[in-house]
Design a protein around this motif. Structure first.
Motif, PDB file in Angstrom:
ATOM      1  N   GLY A  98       6.668  -5.306  -3.779  1.00 46.38           N
ATOM      2  CA  GLY A  98       5.810  -5.662  -2.652  1.00 46.38           C
ATOM      3  C   GLY A  98       6.138  -4.895  -1.386  1.00 46.38           C
ATOM      4  O   GLY A  98       5.875  -5.383  -0.281  1.00 46.38           O
ATOM      5  N   GLN A  99       6.661  -3.667  -1.527  1.00 50.17           N
ATOM      6  CA  GLN A  99       7.066  -2.871  -0.373  1.00 50.17           C
ATOM      7  C   GLN A  99       6.086  -1.724  -0.131  1.00 50.17           C
ATOM      8  O   GLN A  99       5.760  -0.967  -1.057  1.00 50.17           O
ATOM      9  CB  GLN A  99       8.471  -2.295  -0.590  1.00 50.17           C
ATOM     10  CG  GLN A  99       9.561  -3.352  -0.683  1.00 50.17           C
ATOM     11  CD  GLN A  99      10.925  -2.736  -0.948  1.00 50.17           C
ATOM     12  OE1 GLN A  99      11.053  -1.764  -1.692  1.00 50.17           O
ATOM     13  NE2 GLN A  99      11.953  -3.317  -0.354  1.00 50.17           N
ATOM     14  N   THR A 107       0.838  -1.194   0.000  1.00 47.02           N
ATOM     15  CA  THR A 107       0.000   0.000   0.000  1.00 47.02           C
ATOM     16  C   THR A 107       0.874   1.244   0.000  1.00 47.02           C
ATOM     17  O   THR A 107       1.912   1.283   0.671  1.00 47.02           O
ATOM     18  CB  THR A 107      -0.923   0.033   1.235  1.00 47.02           C
ATOM     19  OG1 THR A 107      -1.735  -1.149   1.266  1.00 47.02           O
ATOM     20  CG2 THR A 107      -1.835   1.256   1.215  1.00 47.02           C
ATOM     21  N   VAL A 108       0.461   2.244  -0.743  1.00 45.41           N
ATOM     22  CA  VAL A 108       1.088   3.561  -0.659  1.00 45.41           C
ATOM     23  C   VAL A 108       0.319   4.351   0.394  1.00 45.41           C
ATOM     24  O   VAL A 108      -0.884   4.593   0.251  1.00 45.41           O
ATOM     25  CB  VAL A 108       1.041   4.293  -2.013  1.00 45.41           C
ATOM     26  CG1 VAL A 108       1.585   5.722  -1.847  1.00 45.41           C
ATOM     27  CG2 VAL A 108       1.842   3.538  -3.058  1.00 45.41           C
ATOM     28  N   SER A 125      15.296   1.101  10.035  1.00 43.31           N
ATOM     29  CA  SER A 125      16.685   0.999   9.589  1.00 43.31           C
ATOM     30  C   SER A 125      16.742   0.336   8.212  1.00 43.31           C
ATOM     31  O   SER A 125      16.075  -0.669   7.967  1.00 43.31           O
ATOM     32  CB  SER A 125      17.496   0.183  10.590  1.00 43.31           C
ATOM     33  OG  SER A 125      18.822  -0.006  10.153  1.00 43.31           O
ATOM     34  N   GLY A 126      17.516   0.919   7.313  1.00 37.66           N
ATOM     35  CA  GLY A 126      17.668   0.359   5.987  1.00 37.66           C
ATOM     36  C   GLY A 126      16.583   0.725   5.005  1.00 37.66           C
ATOM     37  O   GLY A 126      16.589   0.253   3.856  1.00 37.66           O
ATOM     38  N   ALA A 127      15.638   1.567   5.419  1.00 38.17           N
ATOM     39  CA  ALA A 127      14.561   1.981   4.503  1.00 38.17           C
ATOM     40  C   ALA A 127      15.137   2.786   3.342  1.00 38.17           C
ATOM     41  O   ALA A 127      16.135   3.495   3.494  1.00 38.17           O
ATOM     42  CB  ALA A 127      13.529   2.806   5.247  1.00 38.17           C
ATOM     43  N   ARG A 128      14.518   2.649   2.195  1.00 33.61           N
ATOM     44  CA  ARG A 128      14.915   3.434   1.029  1.00 33.61           C
ATOM     45  C   ARG A 128      14.293   4.825   1.147  1.00 33.61           C
ATOM     46  O   ARG A 128      13.060   4.973   1.145  1.00 33.61           O
ATOM     47  CB  ARG A 128      14.454   2.749  -0.254  1.00 33.61           C
ATOM     48  CG  ARG A 128      14.714   3.528  -1.536  1.00 33.61           C
ATOM     49  CD  ARG A 128      14.400   2.674  -2.765  1.00 33.61           C
ATOM     50  NE  ARG A 128      14.292   3.432  -3.984  1.00 33.61           N
ATOM     51  CZ  ARG A 128      15.324   3.920  -4.684  1.00 33.61           C
ATOM     52  NH1 ARG A 128      16.557   3.699  -4.242  1.00 33.61           N
ATOM     53  NH2 ARG A 128      15.142   4.592  -5.796  1.00 33.61           N
ATOM     54  N   LEU A 129      15.113   5.864   1.282  1.00 35.26           N
ATOM     55  CA  LEU A 129      14.645   7.240   1.449  1.00 35.26           C
ATOM     56  C   LEU A 129      14.832   7.993   0.142  1.00 35.26           C
ATOM     57  O   LEU A 129      15.943   8.053  -0.399  1.00 35.26           O
ATOM     58  CB  LEU A 129      15.415   7.934   2.579  1.00 35.26           C
ATOM     59  CG  LEU A 129      15.408   7.235   3.945  1.00 35.26           C
ATOM     60  CD1 LEU A 129      16.188   8.058   4.964  1.00 35.26           C
ATOM     61  CD2 LEU A 129      13.985   6.996   4.424  1.00 35.26           C
ATOM     62  N   ILE A 130      13.749   8.589  -0.352  1.00 36.24           N
ATOM     63  CA  ILE A 130      13.773   9.279  -1.644  1.00 36.24           C
ATOM     64  C   ILE A 130      13.280  10.704  -1.462  1.00 36.24           C
ATOM     65  O   ILE A 130      12.126  10.930  -1.066  1.00 36.24           O
ATOM     66  CB  ILE A 130      12.889   8.541  -2.671  1.00 36.24           C
ATOM     67  CG1 ILE A 130      13.338   7.090  -2.822  1.00 36.24           C
ATOM     68  CG2 ILE A 130      12.910   9.267  -4.012  1.00 36.24           C
ATOM     69  CD1 ILE A 130      12.337   6.238  -3.567  1.00 36.24           C
ATOM     70  N   ASP A 131      14.144  11.667  -1.739  1.00 34.94           N
ATOM     71  CA  ASP A 131      13.767  13.079  -1.674  1.00 34.94           C
ATOM     72  C   ASP A 131      13.077  13.459  -2.982  1.00 34.94           C
ATOM     73  O   ASP A 131      13.679  13.377  -4.058  1.00 34.94           O
ATOM     74  CB  ASP A 131      15.013  13.934  -1.450  1.00 34.94           C
ATOM     75  CG  ASP A 131      14.688  15.402  -1.215  1.00 34.94           C
ATOM     76  OD1 ASP A 131      13.533  15.816  -1.449  1.00 34.94           O
ATOM     77  OD2 ASP A 131      15.600  16.151  -0.818  1.00 34.94           O
ATOM     78  N   SER A 132      11.827  13.875  -2.902  1.00 37.34           N
ATOM     79  CA  SER A 132      11.039  14.131  -4.111  1.00 37.34           C
ATOM     80  C   SER A 132      11.128  15.563  -4.615  1.00 37.34           C
ATOM     81  O   SER A 132      10.530  15.888  -5.649  1.00 37.34           O
ATOM     82  CB  SER A 132       9.566  13.803  -3.848  1.00 37.34           C
ATOM     83  OG  SER A 132       9.016  14.692  -2.881  1.00 37.34           O
ATOM     84  N   ARG A 166       9.030   0.193   4.023  1.00 31.44           N
ATOM     85  CA  ARG A 166      10.416   0.010   3.582  1.00 31.44           C
ATOM     86  C   ARG A 166      10.866   1.103   2.625  1.00 31.44           C
ATOM     87  O   ARG A 166      12.047   1.231   2.334  1.00 31.44           O
ATOM     88  CB  ARG A 166      10.568  -1.355   2.898  1.00 31.44           C
ATOM     89  CG  ARG A 166      10.208  -2.551   3.758  1.00 31.44           C
ATOM     90  CD  ARG A 166      10.954  -2.550   5.084  1.00 31.44           C
ATOM     91  NE  ARG A 166      12.409  -2.487   4.903  1.00 31.44           N
ATOM     92  CZ  ARG A 166      13.286  -2.303   5.886  1.00 31.44           C
ATOM     93  NH1 ARG A 166      12.861  -2.147   7.120  1.00 31.44           N
ATOM     94  NH2 ARG A 166      14.576  -2.285   5.630  1.00 31.44           N
ATOM     95  N   VAL A 167       9.917   1.888   2.145  1.00 28.66           N
ATOM     96  CA  VAL A 167      10.243   3.005   1.250  1.00 28.66           C
ATOM     97  C   VAL A 167       9.582   4.260   1.802  1.00 28.66           C
ATOM     98  O   VAL A 167       8.430   4.224   2.237  1.00 28.66           O
ATOM     99  CB  VAL A 167       9.745   2.745  -0.184  1.00 28.66           C
ATOM    100  CG1 VAL A 167      10.062   3.940  -1.085  1.00 28.66           C
ATOM    101  CG2 VAL A 167      10.359   1.476  -0.758  1.00 28.66           C
TER     102      VAL A 167
END
Length: 248
Positions: free
Chosen positions: A73-74, A2-3, A47-54, A28-29
């Protein structure tokens, strides 16, 4: 998968809901706007999550990241500053997720105007002074305002008026509003509320432009206009009145 669209509040890491904290910690994202969402809020990520600056991504690139997370599936924590119900651009993202068949939900956050009112220690509705709050934005540097929603038309109501994204045009805004509220009408400008560098200005429509310029406030500020900001000697509300208790 789910988003999760999440209102990340005004900035402080503890000004988000318990649900928001739980969802962020389980995703996880995390996609966030770096210019608006503080690093403190990101401390809730696992910890270890994928971090994305938009902040430098266009809509297609953001949706591409959401689609990729769906394929893996994240769950995604999609953080927006303030609350999702106004000026969040969630609608255009959600529309594309629906087209792709990707599930999503929304978790509200503390809106900028509510955080500003709390910092100013003011209620925006006061008995027999102001019972309506109008939320709007300055339209010069963004999407055009629909007909009838111009600042002058909204100011004609005399309600408490909250203007987002207008600090750079404070002189123009103050001049337009003074025609309806008068130059002595109380105004507050709240910038970076709940951040360590929070700034709160109190003035009038006649003085606020110079104060804002002197303080160096140019963005990420909320402008609040109306007599409720300086209300005194007003009648108590009926909510807790003895007459109300006797009528039960």
């Amino acid at each position: 998968m789910t988003v999760h669209f999440i209102g990340a509040g005004p900035g402080a890491a503890d000004l988000i809901t318990l649900r928001a904290q739980r969802l962020i910690a389980a995703s996880r994202v995390c996609i966030y706007a770096g210019a608006l969402v503080s690093r403190e809020v990101l401390s809730h990520c696992p910890s270890g999550a994928r971090l994305i600056d938009s902040q430098h991504l266009d809509l297609g690139e953001i949706v591409g990241e959401l689609e990729a997370a769906h394929a893996r599936g994240q769950d995604v924590a999609r953080l927006h500053s303030g609350d999702l119900s106004i000026y969040s651009a969630v609608a255009e993202q959600a529309r594309r997720l629906d087209e792709l068949g990707i599930p999503w939900d929304m978790t509200p956050g503390v809106p900028a105007f509510a955080a500003a009112a709390a910092a100013l220690r003011r209620e925006l509705t006061v008995p027999e002074v102001a019972q309506t709050v109008i939320l709007t934005r300055h339209g010069a540097r963004a999407s055009a305002l629909p007909p009838g929603e111009e600042l002058a038309a909204l100011a004609a109501h005399g309600a408490t008026l909250v203007i987002h994204l207008g600090a750079q045009a404070i002189a123009q805004i103050a001049a337009a509003l003074a025609e309806h509220y008068g130059p002595g009408c109380p105004v507050a400008v709240a910038a970076r509320v709940s951040h360590p560098d929070e700034q709160l200005l109190h003035g009038t429509l006649g003085s606020i432009a110079a104060q804002t310029a002197s303080a160096g406030i140019r963005r990420s500020a909320t402008i609040i206009v109306g007599p409720a900001l300086a209300a005194a000697g007003f009648r108590d509300s009926h909510l807790y009145s003895a007459a109300r208790e006797r009528s039960r």
